[in-house]
Design a protein around this motif. Structure first.
Motif, PDB file in Angstrom:
ATOM      1  N   MET A 201      69.443  43.864  60.433  1.00  0.00           N
ATOM      2  CA  MET A 201      68.862  45.016  61.135  1.00  0.00           C
ATOM      3  C   MET A 201      67.445  45.188  60.601  1.00  0.00           C
ATOM      4  O   MET A 201      67.267  45.490  59.418  1.00  0.00           O
ATOM      5  N   PRO A 202      66.423  44.978  61.437  1.00  0.00           N
ATOM      6  CA  PRO A 202      65.054  45.134  60.953  1.00  0.00           C
ATOM      7  C   PRO A 202      64.766  46.582  60.559  1.00  0.00           C
ATOM      8  O   PRO A 202      65.462  47.504  60.993  1.00  0.00           O
ATOM      9  N   LEU A 203      63.749  46.773  59.747  1.00  0.00           N
ATOM     10  CA  LEU A 203      63.366  48.118  59.334  1.00  0.00           C
ATOM     11  C   LEU A 203      63.039  48.953  60.565  1.00  0.00           C
ATOM     12  O   LEU A 203      62.227  48.555  61.399  1.00  0.00           O
ATOM     13  N   ASP A 204      63.708  50.105  60.663  1.00  0.00           N
ATOM     14  CA  ASP A 204      63.506  50.966  61.826  1.00  0.00           C
ATOM     15  C   ASP A 204      64.155  52.318  61.569  1.00  0.00           C
ATOM     16  O   ASP A 204      64.834  52.516  60.565  1.00  0.00           O
ATOM     17  N   ASN A 205      63.961  53.242  62.503  1.00  0.00           N
ATOM     18  CA  ASN A 205      64.643  54.535  62.513  1.00  0.00           C
ATOM     19  C   ASN A 205      65.871  54.371  63.396  1.00  0.00           C
ATOM     20  O   ASN A 205      65.752  54.158  64.600  1.00  0.00           O
TER      21      ASN A 205
ATOM     22  N   ALA B 182      57.086  52.848  51.134  1.00  0.00           N
ATOM     23  CA  ALA B 182      56.337  51.689  50.630  1.00  0.00           C
ATOM     24  C   ALA B 182      57.206  50.824  49.722  1.00  0.00           C
ATOM     25  O   ALA B 182      57.195  49.591  49.826  1.00  0.00           O
ATOM     26  N   GLU B 183      57.963  51.452  48.832  1.00  0.00           N
ATOM     27  CA  GLU B 183      58.852  50.709  47.928  1.00  0.00           C
ATOM     28  C   GLU B 183      59.935  50.003  48.725  1.00  0.00           C
ATOM     29  O   GLU B 183      60.242  48.834  48.480  1.00  0.00           O
TER      30      GLU B 183
ATOM     31  N   ARG C 184      64.176  55.375  57.947  1.00  0.00           N
ATOM     32  CA  ARG C 184      63.739  53.999  57.690  1.00  0.00           C
ATOM     33  C   ARG C 184      64.885  53.275  57.013  1.00  0.00           C
ATOM     34  O   ARG C 184      65.278  53.598  55.891  1.00  0.00           O
ATOM     35  N   PHE C 185      65.423  52.270  57.698  1.00  0.00           N
ATOM     36  CA  PHE C 185      66.593  51.551  57.210  1.00  0.00           C
ATOM     37  C   PHE C 185      66.471  50.091  57.627  1.00  0.00           C
ATOM     38  O   PHE C 185      65.972  49.786  58.704  1.00  0.00           O
ATOM     39  N   GLY C 186      66.948  49.211  56.781  1.00  0.00           N
ATOM     40  CA  GLY C 186      67.020  47.797  57.104  1.00  0.00           C
ATOM     41  C   GLY C 186      68.198  47.155  56.398  1.00  0.00           C
ATOM     42  O   GLY C 186      68.642  47.626  55.347  1.00  0.00           O
TER      43      GLY C 186
ATOM     44  N   GLY D 295      60.711  43.012  52.065  1.00  0.00           N
ATOM     45  CA  GLY D 295      59.945  41.772  52.198  1.00  0.00           C
ATOM     46  C   GLY D 295      60.368  40.716  51.192  1.00  0.00           C
ATOM     47  O   GLY D 295      60.506  39.533  51.535  1.00  0.00           O
ATOM     48  N   ILE D 296      60.600  41.128  49.957  1.00  0.00           N
ATOM     49  CA  ILE D 296      60.997  40.184  48.910  1.00  0.00           C
ATOM     50  C   ILE D 296      62.385  39.607  49.193  1.00  0.00           C
ATOM     51  O   ILE D 296      62.591  38.397  49.167  1.00  0.00           O
TER      52      ILE D 296
END
Length: 132
Positions: free
Chosen positions: A104-108, A87-88, A114-116, A94-95
């Motif tokens: 790289m969008p948030l993904d596995n 969540a953090e 979870r990485f972006g 987003g900010i």
């Protein structure tokens, strides 16, 4: 003993706006010392000549360059941030990605659940990772 601090060079007087965003986004962050250009200086009066600040307790330095360069930030140098919660991580993603660019969008991606990777609106590159 020598010390090492990452140094961010902003152009067009954006250092203070970038720091305001970072201080509002990351805990244990704030200005330690700042020297600003005066009317008699090379830079635009009031912009940051040199500043020392913390992000998540780590010291950095920055300045507003009075010299126009043919380069800016590059993703090949980035700030890597590990989060204790998804969540953090998603909140900060987003900010910082608002008006920036997603590399790289948030993904596995296999190396992380979870990485972006993004460039913020100032051009600073951030790798954001869930440490779990």
């Amino acid at each position: 003993m020598a010390t090492v601090k990452p140094f961010l060079m902003f152009q067009d007087g954006n250092a203070q706006a970038a720091l305001d965003l970072y201080f509002a986004t990351f805990p244990d962050s704030g200005m330690l010392q700042v020297e600003r250009y005066t009317q008699d200086g090379l830079g635009l009066a009031g912009t940051i000549k040199v500043a020392v600040f913390t992000l998540c307790g780590r010291e950095f330095m920055c300045s507003d360059s009075p010299v126009k360069h043919n380069f800016s930030f590059t993703p090949s140098s980035s700030i890597f941030v590990e989060f204790d919660s998804v969540a953090e991580l998603e909140h900060v993603f987003g900010i910082l990605s608002k008006d920036g660019g997603v590399l790289m969008p948030l993904d596995n991606y296999g190396f992380s659940q979870r990485f972006g990777w993004i460039n913020d609106r100032f051009g600073v590159s951030w790798q954001l990772n869930y440490a779990g």
